[in-house]
Write an enzyme that holds these catalytic residues in place. Structure first.
Site, short mmCIF file in Angstrom:
data_model
loop_
_atom_site.label_atom_id
_atom_site.label_comp_id
_atom_site.label_asym_id
_atom_site.label_seq_id
_atom_site.Cartn_x
_atom_site.Cartn_y
_atom_site.Cartn_z
N CYS A 83 0.85 -1.18 0.00
CA CYS A 83 0.00 0.00 0.00
C CYS A 83 0.88 1.23 0.00
O CYS A 83 2.06 1.16 0.34
CB CYS A 83 -0.96 0.00 1.19
SG CYS A 83 -0.17 -0.18 2.79
N GLU A 132 -8.21 8.55 3.86
CA GLU A 132 -7.78 8.20 2.51
C GLU A 132 -8.93 7.90 1.55
O GLU A 132 -9.97 7.35 1.93
CB GLU A 132 -6.84 6.99 2.55
CG GLU A 132 -5.55 7.31 3.27
CD GLU A 132 -4.50 6.23 3.21
OE1 GLU A 132 -3.31 6.56 3.23
OE2 GLU A 132 -4.87 5.04 3.13
#
Length: 197
Positions: A83, A132
């Site tokens: 990620c 996010e």
């Protein structure tokens, strides 16, 4: 690392030590500006673009990574295969492929988009906030892994029951279950119903 307009200014070989900038977005994922990486994660957090990658082997097992102990954010926890954050102007797909190779030392043999998910997860250990707009990707990895030890402490391939067992006893990233659940439809399409995802 492939040099694109987005990555050229962040290439370590160019001798600069620029602050890492993230792309700030609105609730629809439209870019509205940039912020320095650590500042974007300070409470209450600034909504920024991110990506999460889920890689599988030929047996349908998910590749997990344990984040290196030296990382300032969520060190030592287990999480999805890879990620991170695209550089401003970098396509999420390109960033996901680039970062997978940088962290794991292997490129996916297949990588496909799997939707997006928006979340707000405070990290109780560091006090930082993951605010996010996350682009999800699923794929296959068939090459031998050569993880960067500054990024990755350990890796493991797991089946769904093994993940459940590990998740019950080990510490995982605050965002892990959110991104896994959001990616499940694409994961099932990739691995087939027999894999159990």
């Amino acid at each position: 690392m492939p040099i694109t307009p987005a990555t050229a200014t962040h290439n370590p070989s160019n001798g600069t030590a620029d602050a890492i900038l993230l792309e700030l977005v609105d609730e629809d994922g439209v870019t509205i500006g940039t912020a320095e990486k650590l500042a974007a994660h300070q409470p209450p957090g600034q909504l920024h673009r991110a990506f999460s990658v889920f890689l599988f082997d030929e047996y349908g097992r998910l590749l997990l990574q344990q984040r290196a102990l030296g990382k300032y954010h969520s060190p030592g926890v287990w999480s999805n295969s890879c990620c991170g954050h695209p550089y401003p102007g970098e396509a999420p797909f390109a960033a996901a492929a680039r970062r997978t190779f940088e962290e794991l030392g292997a490129s996916p043999s297949l990588l496909a988009e799997a939707g997006t998910v928006r979340y707000n997860h405070p990290d109780p250990e560091s006090g930082l906030v993951e605010q996010e707009y996350n682009h999800l990707f699923v794929g296959m990895v068939q090459a031998v892994l050569r993880p960067d030890t500054e990024e990755v402490a350990s890796t493991a391939f797991v089946t769904p029951p093994e993940l459940a067992e590990r998740h019950a006893k080990d510490t995982f990233s605050s965002w892990f279950m959110t991104v896994l659940d959001a990616a499940r439809p694409a994961i099932r399409e990739l691995t087939g119903s027999s894999a159990g995802w």
